[in-house]
Enzyme design. Structure first.
Site, PDB file in Angstrom:
ATOM      1  CB  ALA A  72       9.654   5.997   4.517  1.00  0.00           C
ATOM      2  CG  ASP A  73       4.628   2.064   2.292  1.00  0.00           C
ATOM      3  OD1 ASP A  73       5.371   1.197   1.841  1.00  0.00           O
ATOM      4  OD2 ASP A  73       3.452   2.325   1.895  1.00  0.00           O
TER       5      ASP A  73
END
Length: 195
Positions: A72-73
């Site tokens: 995730a970012d």
């Protein structure tokens, strides 16, 4: 289609770990250095999705067929400006000064990559409204908390979020770094979660 039996979290974020744990999920943590750069033409949600997929690609060669890696970012966007993690306290102060008294968008991109190569990439958006903060409040937060490991130099769960965030439109957990409602739905499709 192979059945996924093992979830791998590729994140050093204590918030993401806590959210997955709070969901009751069992997972293994694997960490690897991945450069967080993106093509200049990407905008807003595209940046978050690109970075999540880019991170996942680094784990692909080592995934077993029964594994799925979650990357995730999270990015903060003030209009079209992307505010990632600040490099130092001065940059954190500048970011918070820009965000205070305004609304901005938080995007979290997520990639679920299976060991057989199947990939799901998605993002979620939350609109965050900040009240006006005084320079003393910003300085207090930057000096006493940890803004350098957070996109936009703040955590909604931190002091500045408690005193500064007046309203959210969307998922609070997305602002923390993981849209858990969407993650749950996608993991259910992979038969990794059920109730």
């Amino acid at each position: 289609m192979s059945v996924v039996t093992k979830l791998v979290l590729a994140s050093n974020s204590p918030r993401r770990r806590q959210l997955l744990t709070d969901l009751g999920l069992k997972y293994e943590i694997r960490l690897r250095e991945v450069e967080e750069t993106y093509p200049a033409h990407l905008r807003r949600a595209e940046v978050a999705e690109y970075l999540a997929a880019h991170k996942a690609a680094a784990y692909a060669p080592d995934l077993a067929p029964h594994e799925v890696v979650l990357t995730a970012d999270t990015i903060v966007c003030l209009e079209d400006d992307v505010l990632n993690k600040p490099a130092d306290a001065a940059e954190a102060t500048r970011m918070l000064t820009r965000l205070q008294g305004r609304a901005h968008d938080v995007f979290t991109g997520v990639c679920l990559l299976r060991g057989d190569g199947h990939r799901t990439v998605f993002s979620d958006q939350t609109r965050v409204h900040f009240r006006a903060l005084s320079p003393a409040e910003i300085e207090f937060y930057v000096r006493n908390f940890s803004p350098l490991d957070k996109a936009g130099a703040y955590g909604a769960q931190d002091w500045v979020g408690m005193v500064g965030v007046t309203r959210l439109e969307g998922s609070y957990f997305n602002v923390m770094g993981l849209p858990v409602h969407r993650v749950w739905e996608e993991l259910a499709k992979l038969r990794l979660v059920a109730v």
